[in-house]
Design a protein around this motif. Structure first.
Motif, PDB file in Angstrom:
ATOM      1  N   VAL A  47       0.842  -1.205   0.000  1.00 19.53           N
ATOM      2  CA  VAL A  47       0.000   0.000   0.000  1.00 19.53           C
ATOM      3  C   VAL A  47       0.877   1.254   0.000  1.00 19.53           C
ATOM      4  N   VAL A  48       1.941   1.228   0.796  1.00 23.98           N
ATOM      5  CA  VAL A  48       2.846   2.385   0.863  1.00 23.98           C
ATOM      6  C   VAL A  48       3.521   2.621  -0.488  1.00 23.98           C
ATOM      7  N   ILE A  49       4.004   1.543  -1.120  1.00 19.51           N
ATOM      8  CA  ILE A  49       4.650   1.661  -2.429  1.00 19.51           C
ATOM      9  C   ILE A  49       3.682   2.228  -3.462  1.00 19.51           C
ATOM     10  N   ALA A  50       2.434   1.704  -3.452  1.00 18.66           N
ATOM     11  CA  ALA A  50       1.428   2.185  -4.397  1.00 18.66           C
ATOM     12  C   ALA A  50       1.133   3.662  -4.177  1.00 18.66           C
ATOM     13  N   ALA A  51       1.072   4.061  -2.903  1.00  9.77           N
ATOM     14  CA  ALA A  51       0.777   5.464  -2.593  1.00  9.77           C
ATOM     15  C   ALA A  51       1.918   6.377  -3.035  1.00  9.77           C
ATOM     16  N   ILE A  52       3.161   5.937  -2.789  1.00  9.00           N
ATOM     17  CA  ILE A  52       4.317   6.777  -3.135  1.00  9.00           C
ATOM     18  C   ILE A  52       4.431   6.952  -4.643  1.00  9.00           C
ATOM     19  N   PHE A  53       4.459   5.828  -5.372  1.00  5.48           N
ATOM     20  CA  PHE A  53       4.648   5.925  -6.819  1.00  5.48           C
ATOM     21  C   PHE A  53       3.405   6.472  -7.513  1.00  5.48           C
ATOM     22  N   GLY A  54       2.223   6.214  -6.924  1.00  5.00           N
ATOM     23  CA  GLY A  54       1.001   6.787  -7.485  1.00  5.00           C
ATOM     24  C   GLY A  54       0.998   8.297  -7.395  1.00  5.00           C
ATOM     25  N   SER A  55       1.575   8.836  -6.323  1.00  4.70           N
ATOM     26  CA  SER A  55       1.650  10.288  -6.172  1.00  4.70           C
ATOM     27  C   SER A  55       2.720  10.898  -7.069  1.00  4.70           C
ATOM     28  N   LEU A  56       3.757  10.113  -7.386  1.00 10.58           N
ATOM     29  CA  LEU A  56       4.837  10.617  -8.233  1.00 10.58           C
ATOM     30  C   LEU A  56       4.490  10.541  -9.716  1.00 10.58           C
ATOM     31  N   ASN A  57       3.627   9.581 -10.073  1.00  7.85           N
ATOM     32  CA  ASN A  57       3.253   9.415 -11.472  1.00  7.85           C
ATOM     33  C   ASN A  57       1.802   8.952 -11.546  1.00  7.85           C
ATOM     34  N   ASN A 313      10.875   2.112 -12.510  1.00 12.34           N
ATOM     35  CA  ASN A 313      10.912   2.367 -13.951  1.00 12.34           C
ATOM     36  C   ASN A 313      10.030   3.556 -14.331  1.00 12.34           C
ATOM     37  N   VAL A 314       8.832   3.604 -13.738  1.00 11.11           N
ATOM     38  CA  VAL A 314       7.869   4.646 -14.080  1.00 11.11           C
ATOM     39  C   VAL A 314       8.393   6.027 -13.731  1.00 11.11           C
ATOM     40  N   VAL A 315       9.086   6.138 -12.591  1.00 15.14           N
ATOM     41  CA  VAL A 315       9.576   7.461 -12.182  1.00 15.14           C
ATOM     42  C   VAL A 315      10.965   7.754 -12.724  1.00 15.14           C
ATOM     43  N   GLY A 316      11.491   6.836 -13.538  1.00 15.20           N
ATOM     44  CA  GLY A 316      12.751   7.104 -14.223  1.00 15.20           C
ATOM     45  C   GLY A 316      14.002   6.853 -13.417  1.00 15.20           C
ATOM     46  N   VAL A 317      13.935   5.997 -12.403  1.00 15.70           N
ATOM     47  CA  VAL A 317      15.123   5.672 -11.619  1.00 15.70           C
ATOM     48  C   VAL A 317      15.976   4.681 -12.398  1.00 15.70           C
ATOM     49  N   ASN A 318      17.282   4.821 -12.326  1.00 18.02           N
ATOM     50  CA  ASN A 318      18.201   3.918 -12.999  1.00 18.02           C
ATOM     51  C   ASN A 318      17.877   2.467 -12.634  1.00 18.02           C
ATOM     52  N   THR A 319      17.777   1.603 -13.653  1.00 20.77           N
ATOM     53  CA  THR A 319      17.382   0.208 -13.417  1.00 20.77           C
ATOM     54  C   THR A 319      18.381  -0.551 -12.547  1.00 20.77           C
ATOM     55  N   PHE A 320      19.623  -0.081 -12.479  1.00 21.81           N
ATOM     56  CA  PHE A 320      20.602  -0.749 -11.630  1.00 21.81           C
ATOM     57  C   PHE A 320      20.201  -0.671 -10.156  1.00 21.81           C
ATOM     58  N   TRP A 321      19.418   0.354  -9.808  1.00 15.02           N
ATOM     59  CA  TRP A 321      18.973   0.483  -8.430  1.00 15.02           C
ATOM     60  C   TRP A 321      17.999  -0.630  -8.042  1.00 15.02           C
ATOM     61  N   GLN A 322      17.403  -1.272  -9.050  1.00 12.01           N
ATOM     62  CA  GLN A 322      16.511  -2.389  -8.745  1.00 12.01           C
ATOM     63  C   GLN A 322      17.280  -3.531  -8.088  1.00 12.01           C
ATOM     64  N   ASN A 323      18.482  -3.795  -8.587  1.00 14.98           N
ATOM     65  CA  ASN A 323      19.315  -4.837  -7.972  1.00 14.98           C
ATOM     66  C   ASN A 323      19.697  -4.460  -6.544  1.00 14.98           C
ATOM     67  N   VAL A 324      19.995  -3.171  -6.347  1.00 15.20           N
ATOM     68  CA  VAL A 324      20.323  -2.704  -4.996  1.00 15.20           C
ATOM     69  C   VAL A 324      19.128  -2.903  -4.069  1.00 15.20           C
ATOM     70  N   ALA A 325      17.931  -2.554  -4.555  1.00 12.99           N
ATOM     71  CA  ALA A 325      16.716  -2.704  -3.750  1.00 12.99           C
ATOM     72  C   ALA A 325      16.446  -4.164  -3.429  1.00 12.99           C
ATOM     73  N   GLN A 326      16.600  -5.046  -4.412  1.00 11.11           N
ATOM     74  CA  GLN A 326      16.354  -6.473  -4.177  1.00 11.11           C
ATOM     75  C   GLN A 326      17.328  -7.045  -3.160  1.00 11.11           C
ATOM     76  N   GLY A 327      18.608  -6.694  -3.321  1.00 17.08           N
ATOM     77  CA  GLY A 327      19.599  -7.175  -2.355  1.00 17.08           C
ATOM     78  C   GLY A 327      19.329  -6.665  -0.953  1.00 17.08           C
ATOM     79  N   SER A 328      18.934  -5.411  -0.842  1.00 19.93           N
ATOM     80  CA  SER A 328      18.635  -4.826   0.461  1.00 19.93           C
ATOM     81  C   SER A 328      17.424  -5.505   1.106  1.00 19.93           C
ATOM     82  N   LEU A 329      16.410  -5.778   0.288  1.00 18.07           N
ATOM     83  CA  LEU A 329      15.223  -6.448   0.817  1.00 18.07           C
ATOM     84  C   LEU A 329      15.543  -7.857   1.294  1.00 18.07           C
TER      85      LEU A 329
END
Length: 350
Positions: A47-57, A313-329
């Motif tokens: 819900v938090v992710i949807a709210a954040i990215f929904g507000s950004l795009n 992707n929708v907000v234009g963040v570098n796709t390499f950050w996805q790997n960082v996010a996955q590893g952190s999670l």
């Protein structure tokens, strides 16, 4: 005894007595217990992710984008679901991504060599997955190799096999075939076929784990393999069967990958899928030591990861950050599990 005295007694005899302290079946505590605190945390994070990215795009919560998220998570979602079964059994299969790559190439090459027979291509891919999964299981059981080390080795070996048989290039062209087109873009009851496939596999795995003796034995093996062996469970057969199952589901993921990309992909479409699958299983509540986990929790984690990737992707963040996010999670999930277990942290005094 007068009528006035009899009335209260009769009333008490016909009125159901509620036990003290017994809560309603729809009480918040029971609902939370049924859903699970871990799953509630995932829902809250979603819900938090949807709210954040929904507000950004504004387009993030568009139905078409949400449907795209569902389709995007199908391949690694299949691997995460079957990885859940493997982890519950007390093992780990790091090679599922490479197996999907081999199956993708085999499906396309078999399709081409049989003059466009899609069904033979699909069957060849699934047969290949069964063999690769069996090889993993046999190495672990009869070679007495730790599952992590064994599948780490086959991760590289299967990736090499996919590159060797394909020459390191995409193989075949299936986009002009009705069957592969239906797998990639068809719909059933308004839902994309890949999502239907994921749902069917997830339901089958859920029923297997929760409502069969096989599932209970898998939990028992992962929880305490010594006790399971003493109770008469043939652990070797179960381990081999679980890895064969992982190979079959990885092959299905490979077929969907072929249908989506229009050709057999030896590496590019499957690389990194094993990390996503393990991350989703760990986030979904699977104890990496085995014996604990649910398909529902894993599916929630799959949707969460898909929503996060799509949002970046929708907000234009570098796709390499996805790997960082996955590893952190993944690190966060393991740390939380360690804290909840109450076990002594490695390297710290008691």
């Amino acid at each position: 005894m007068t009528e006035q005295q009899l009335a209260p007694a009769a009333a008490s005899a016909t009125t159901p007595i509620r036990a003290e302290g017994r809560s309603s079946p729809y009480s918040p505590k029971r609902v939370i217990r049924a859903i699970g605190t871990g799953n509630l945390s995932l829902i809250g994070a979603l819900v938090v992710i949807a709210a954040i990215f929904g507000s950004l795009n504004d387009g993030y919560l568009d139905p078409k984008n949400l449907a795209g998220i569902g389709e995007a998570v199908t391949v690694f979602g299949l691997l995460a679901v079957v990885q859940t079964v493997v982890i519950i059994c007390g093992a780990l299969d790091i090679s599922v991504g490479s197996q999907a790559g081999v199956a993708s190439v085999i499906s396309a090459m078999a399709f081409t060599s049989t003059s466009g027979n899609a069904f033979l291509g699909i069957l060849a891919a699934i047969g290949c997955g069964l063999v690769l999964g069996a090889v993993n299981g046999l190495i672990i059981v009869y070679g007495r190799v730790n599952p992590v080390i064994a599948t780490l080795a086959t991760l590289a070996a299967y990736k090499g096999i996919a590159q060797l048989i394909s020459g390191g290039k995409a193989q075949g062209f299936v986009l002009d075939n009705d069957v592969f087109i239906f797998i990639a873009r068809g719909k059933i009851l308004g839902l994309p076929v890949p999502v239907i496939v994921l749902a069917v596999v997830a339901i089958a795995m859920h029923v297997l784990l929760k409502y069969t003796d096989i599932g209970r034995n898998i939990y028992a093996i992962g929880g305490n393999d010594t006790a399971a062996r003493l109770s008469g469970i043939n652990i070797n057969k179960y381990l081999i069967a679980v890895f064969v199952l992982a190979g079959a589901v990885a092959a299905i993921a490979g077929v969907i990958l072929t249908a989506r990309t229009g050709s057999g992909q030896p590496v590019s479409g499957s690389e990194g899928l094993e990390l996503k699958a393990i991350t989703a299983a760990a986030l979904g509540g699977c104890a990496l030591k085995g014996g604990k986990g649910t398909i529902g929790g894993t599916l929630l984690a799959v949707v969460l990861l898909g929503a996060l990737d799509n949002g970046l992707n929708v907000v234009g963040v570098n796709t390499f950050w996805q790997n960082v996010a996955q590893g952190s999670l993944l690190v966060a999930a393991v740390v939380i599990q360690q804290r909840r277990s109450g076990e002594r942290a490695v390297g710290l005094p008691t």
